[in-house]
Design a protein around this motif. Sequence first.
Motif: not given
Length: 589
Positions: A336-363
């Motif tokens: 269960t731990a292995t399957e859950t770890g791989l299933l959740m290992s890719s980034p998220s659609e909300t990653t795009l939102i946070v990347l935009a925020a990081a870019s706006a903050a000039q990070l």
Amino acid sequence: MAGELQTDGLSNALVILGAAGVVIPAFARVRINPIVGFLLVGVLVGPFGLGSLADSFPWLRWITISDVEEISPLGDYGIILLLFTIGLELSFRRLWKMRRTVFGLGPAQLFGGGLLIALGLSFLDYSWASAIGLGLALALSSTALVIPIAGTQSAVGQRALGMLLFEDLAIVPIIFFLGALAPKAASGSFDGLVTVIMEGALVVGLMLLLGRVMLPYLFGQAARTKSPELFLAASLLVVIIASLATSAVGLSPIFGALIAGLLIAETDYRHEVEVITAPFKGLALGVFLITIGMQIDLNFIRANWSLLAAAISGIIIAKSLVTGGLLKLAGARTGTATETGLLMSSPSETTLIVLAAASAAQLIDKETATFWQAATAIGLTITPILARIGHDMAKRIELRESEPLRAETATPMDRAIIVGFGRVGMLIADMLIRHEQPYIAVEANIDAVTSARRRGYDVMFGDVSRPEVLEKLDIAGAKALILTMDEPVLAARIVKRIRFDFPDLTIISRARDADHAAELYRAGVTDAVPETLESSLQLSEAVLVDLGIPMGFVIASIHEKRDEFRRIIMDQGGLDEAPKLKLQTHDLH
């Protein structure tokens, strides 16, 4: 006048809805995961696919989208509807039971993964502020993909859902935190966060209070009209109001949609709303995935494929180790731990939102943001593949870690051998256990083996079409051989082979019908049970008894009918003596 009807918004909606309408049935027909289909269609009709040719071929504007900025709102609508349907599957009671996962494993997984990714980025000459911003963004996992793949009822789905719920709650604080890390951040950044938290808590509290009071009345009125359309309108109204309310105080509209689903799930009208909104779930997921596919720039990927492959691999490894390790420490099974770890290992659609925020903050600069946006899109695309790999790994781990077979403690002379362990084989095993008869079962489906071993059955993995498998079972000393698989040709072939080598062995086999039973008797089976005949006889018995006919007359007529079947099978099988037909109905009472 007709030309005035074409607006960009209408055209884009028609493209995405049309693509979704094509992908769902087409990929279902060829049995391909529609998630992959949606993403590929998004690439095809998006700004970096055929949409890039719209200036040269104007007619393509009707079937493509050429502006990246026009895509995002459509994807947001899809996520909102998807989170609403997920909320319908939950309840506040269930969420309370998940509180340790949400507020224990959730923050540990998010911040642990973010810290590990940030540490890796710091060795690649990223500043600490940039590394932390990117680490938090890339540590997020996709609710929109993970939950449809894993569900909310399985062990993997339940644990993933708990951690994902915390991530959805943490998006707003993360964005404020990135603002505070900005080179020119104002001192009031965290003051703004406190304001959002306080106002958000007030709005959510009001939603919970008003929802419990008003929703039963609202849906009660809709129910009295017996109008499915009104039910659907009421459901969408609740979603819109909840999303607008959370957006107004700085929270994510996705969170409002989830709360709306939870509130409706607590009412008596939950199942009716689930049925009416069920078509929106697949459509919402399709719209979201198509918009993700439209953001994949194949030219950029071709030019930077080696760096992107290394970056995505690093994220997958880091998140898999953190998530799987935390679940293992929390007591989850290794599989269960292995399957859950791989299933959740890719980034998220909300990653795009946070990347935009990081870019706006000039990070991070624009080029860095573009690179990680491409990595995120690719990561989302391969999520179904990671899920498949994780599932296969989990099966093998669970099989290897299962307890030793209890049947190994019995001598070969003491046990029966069950070939095939589906529902029929499991029922036979239950009866053998009840009467303290040892057995060993063999099954070729590794999923069935893993599931049965978890439940305590003595099952080994093997394909009985291979002679060496039966030899390993020491069939020479077995008490009986029971064939339960629904494979007529294979069953007859096994009976012939075993009967030739072991003329005195008791062989009982499941048969499809009288013709198959006759074939098995010719092959040398001791007893055959025609499932269609026996089920028909049992149904006939139940009907006659319920109609008030005395039990004695019913049993007598069932026996007469069974005798007719015996004669038929005898004639078809060329037998000198009528066979026994097991599973007689009076033995069940």
